[in-house]
Design a protein around this motif. Structure first.
Motif, PDB file in Angstrom:
ATOM      1  N   LYS A  29       0.829  -1.206   0.000  1.00 44.89           N
ATOM      2  CA  LYS A  29       0.000   0.000   0.000  1.00 44.89           C
ATOM      3  C   LYS A  29       0.862   1.254   0.000  1.00 44.89           C
ATOM      4  O   LYS A  29       0.558   2.231  -0.679  1.00 44.89           O
ATOM      5  N   ILE A  30       1.960   1.215   0.756  1.00 48.36           N
ATOM      6  CA  ILE A  30       2.856   2.372   0.795  1.00 48.36           C
ATOM      7  C   ILE A  30       3.468   2.618  -0.577  1.00 48.36           C
ATOM      8  O   ILE A  30       3.488   3.751  -1.071  1.00 48.36           O
ATOM      9  N   VAL A  31       3.944   1.554  -1.205  1.00 43.91           N
ATOM     10  CA  VAL A  31       4.570   1.711  -2.519  1.00 43.91           C
ATOM     11  C   VAL A  31       3.536   2.112  -3.566  1.00 43.91           C
ATOM     12  O   VAL A  31       3.816   2.941  -4.429  1.00 43.91           O
ATOM     13  N   SER A  32       2.321   1.577  -3.477  1.00 44.73           N
ATOM     14  CA  SER A  32       1.270   1.987  -4.419  1.00 44.73           C
ATOM     15  C   SER A  32       0.973   3.475  -4.273  1.00 44.73           C
ATOM     16  O   SER A  32       0.779   4.175  -5.268  1.00 44.73           O
ATOM     17  N   SER A  33       0.939   3.958  -3.054  1.00 44.60           N
ATOM     18  CA  SER A  33       0.733   5.385  -2.828  1.00 44.60           C
ATOM     19  C   SER A  33       1.901   6.189  -3.397  1.00 44.60           C
ATOM     20  O   SER A  33       1.706   7.247  -3.992  1.00 44.60           O
ATOM     21  N   LEU A  34       3.115   5.688  -3.200  1.00 44.08           N
ATOM     22  CA  LEU A  34       4.287   6.360  -3.765  1.00 44.08           C
ATOM     23  C   LEU A  34       4.164   6.460  -5.282  1.00 44.08           C
ATOM     24  O   LEU A  34       4.412   7.513  -5.867  1.00 44.08           O
ATOM     25  N   VAL A  35       3.758   5.373  -5.909  1.00 45.85           N
ATOM     26  CA  VAL A  35       3.622   5.364  -7.370  1.00 45.85           C
ATOM     27  C   VAL A  35       2.507   6.305  -7.810  1.00 45.85           C
ATOM     28  O   VAL A  35       2.704   7.156  -8.675  1.00 45.85           O
ATOM     29  N   ASN A  36       1.322   6.132  -7.211  1.00 48.68           N
ATOM     30  CA  ASN A  36       0.155   6.907  -7.657  1.00 48.68           C
ATOM     31  C   ASN A  36       0.241   8.391  -7.317  1.00 48.68           C
ATOM     32  O   ASN A  36      -0.201   9.229  -8.100  1.00 48.68           O
ATOM     33  N   ASP A  37       0.790   8.707  -6.139  1.00 45.71           N
ATOM     34  CA  ASP A  37       0.735  10.079  -5.656  1.00 45.71           C
ATOM     35  C   ASP A  37       2.019  10.866  -5.872  1.00 45.71           C
ATOM     36  O   ASP A  37       1.997  12.100  -5.797  1.00 45.71           O
ATOM     37  N   VAL A  38       3.141  10.188  -6.118  1.00 40.07           N
ATOM     38  CA  VAL A  38       4.403  10.904  -6.262  1.00 40.07           C
ATOM     39  C   VAL A  38       5.028  10.658  -7.638  1.00 40.07           C
ATOM     40  O   VAL A  38       5.294  11.606  -8.379  1.00 40.07           O
ATOM     41  N   LEU A  39       5.275   9.392  -7.965  1.00 39.81           N
ATOM     42  CA  LEU A  39       6.009   9.098  -9.195  1.00 39.81           C
ATOM     43  C   LEU A  39       5.203   9.370 -10.462  1.00 39.81           C
ATOM     44  O   LEU A  39       5.730   9.941 -11.421  1.00 39.81           O
ATOM     45  N   MET A  40       3.973   8.923 -10.496  1.00 43.87           N
ATOM     46  CA  MET A  40       3.174   9.089 -11.720  1.00 43.87           C
ATOM     47  C   MET A  40       2.897  10.559 -12.048  1.00 43.87           C
ATOM     48  O   MET A  40       2.986  10.933 -13.217  1.00 43.87           O
ATOM     49  N   PRO A  41       2.595  11.411 -11.067  1.00 40.31           N
ATOM     50  CA  PRO A  41       2.455  12.830 -11.436  1.00 40.31           C
ATOM     51  C   PRO A  41       3.754  13.421 -11.996  1.00 40.31           C
ATOM     52  O   PRO A  41       3.714  14.206 -12.950  1.00 40.31           O
ATOM     53  N   MET A  42       4.908  13.043 -11.420  1.00 40.04           N
ATOM     54  CA  MET A  42       6.180  13.550 -11.947  1.00 40.04           C
ATOM     55  C   MET A  42       6.450  12.985 -13.336  1.00 40.04           C
ATOM     56  O   MET A  42       6.914  13.703 -14.221  1.00 40.04           O
ATOM     57  N   LEU A  43       6.145  11.709 -13.537  1.00 41.01           N
ATOM     58  CA  LEU A  43       6.305  11.105 -14.856  1.00 41.01           C
ATOM     59  C   LEU A  43       5.377  11.781 -15.856  1.00 41.01           C
ATOM     60  O   LEU A  43       5.746  12.039 -16.999  1.00 41.01           O
ATOM     61  N   GLY A  44       4.169  12.105 -15.407  1.00 40.36           N
ATOM     62  CA  GLY A  44       3.225  12.813 -16.270  1.00 40.36           C
ATOM     63  C   GLY A  44       3.748  14.174 -16.690  1.00 40.36           C
ATOM     64  O   GLY A  44       3.574  14.598 -17.838  1.00 40.36           O
ATOM     65  N   LEU A  45       4.417  14.881 -15.770  1.00 36.35           N
ATOM     66  CA  LEU A  45       5.013  16.175 -16.108  1.00 36.35           C
ATOM     67  C   LEU A  45       6.139  16.015 -17.112  1.00 36.35           C
ATOM     68  O   LEU A  45       6.287  16.832 -18.027  1.00 36.35           O
ATOM     69  N   LEU A  46       6.938  14.972 -16.939  1.00 38.45           N
ATOM     70  CA  LEU A  46       8.063  14.756 -17.846  1.00 38.45           C
ATOM     71  C   LEU A  46       7.618  14.423 -19.264  1.00 38.45           C
ATOM     72  O   LEU A  46       8.297  14.792 -20.229  1.00 38.45           O
ATOM     73  N   VAL A  47       6.508  13.735 -19.401  1.00 34.43           N
ATOM     74  CA  VAL A  47       6.041  13.345 -20.738  1.00 34.43           C
ATOM     75  C   VAL A  47       4.916  14.248 -21.221  1.00 34.43           C
ATOM     76  O   VAL A  47       4.154  13.873 -22.107  1.00 34.43           O
ATOM     77  N   GLY A  48       4.793  15.419 -20.636  1.00 30.52           N
ATOM     78  CA  GLY A  48       3.840  16.408 -21.143  1.00 30.52           C
ATOM     79  C   GLY A  48       2.434  16.253 -20.604  1.00 30.52           C
ATOM     80  O   GLY A  48       1.469  16.473 -21.331  1.00 30.52           O
ATOM     81  N   GLY A  49       2.297  15.892 -19.357  1.00 28.52           N
ATOM     82  CA  GLY A  49       0.978  15.820 -18.735  1.00 28.52           C
ATOM     83  C   GLY A  49       0.194  14.568 -19.071  1.00 28.52           C
ATOM     84  O   GLY A  49      -1.023  14.538 -18.897  1.00 28.52           O
ATOM     85  N   LEU A  50       0.860  13.538 -19.521  1.00 30.16           N
ATOM     86  CA  LEU A  50       0.185  12.291 -19.870  1.00 30.16           C
ATOM     87  C   LEU A  50      -0.229  11.551 -18.608  1.00 30.16           C
ATOM     88  O   LEU A  50       0.558  11.347 -17.709  1.00 30.16           O
ATOM     89  N   ASN A  51      -1.493  11.178 -18.542  1.00 27.24           N
ATOM     90  CA  ASN A  51      -2.001  10.395 -17.418  1.00 27.24           C
ATOM     91  C   ASN A  51      -2.292   8.993 -17.933  1.00 27.24           C
ATOM     92  O   ASN A  51      -3.211   8.798 -18.726  1.00 27.24           O
TER      93      ASN A  51
END
Length: 128
Positions: A29-51
């Motif tokens: 659950k902790i890692v899923s939160s890390l992915v969903n709430d921290v990594l994926m938004p940053m990855l989305g910014l890097l690839v131009g807001g892709l969700n």
């Protein structure tokens, strides 16, 4: 039957496994939160807001949400890698404990008596 079950359930391996499952679920659950709430938004910014979770394909009347699947696959790999690193660190600490030299065992009464006899025989041979 109850005694056999209790003996089985209270073995170290079963308890360790149960504790591991509980901690693993919480860690997931902790890692899923890390992915969903921290990594994926940053990855989305890097690839131009892709969700990724919004990616889908409509085929006739069916909607294939492959973005949610990709998100789940990414979660799995991050959780697996995190658990791998955690276990690797645990093994490293465990090896350090195992590498410590153990204190030599205390000699038994028989060994002490034999050592005294040996010492007395050596003294007798030297006095001759």
């Amino acid at each position: 039957m109850w005694k056999d079950f209790r003996a089985f359930a209270l073995k170290g391996n079963v308890l360790d496994l149960a504790i591991g499952v509980i901690i693993g679920a919480a860690f997931g659950k902790i890692v899923s939160s890390l992915v969903n709430d921290v990594l994926m938004p940053m990855l989305g910014l890097l690839v131009g807001g892709l969700n990724l979770t919004g990616l889908q394909f409509t085929f006739g009347g069916a909607v294939l949400k492959y973005g949610a699947f990709l998100q789940t696959v990414l979660d799995f790999f991050i959780v697996a890698f995190s658990i791998f690193l955690f276990i690797k660190a645990l093994h490293k600490f465990k090896r350090k404990e195992e590498d410590k030299p153990a204190a030599p065992p205390k000699p038994s009464k028989e060994e002490e008596l034999l050592a005294e006899i040996r010492d007395l025989l050596k003294q007798q041979q030297q006095s001759r």
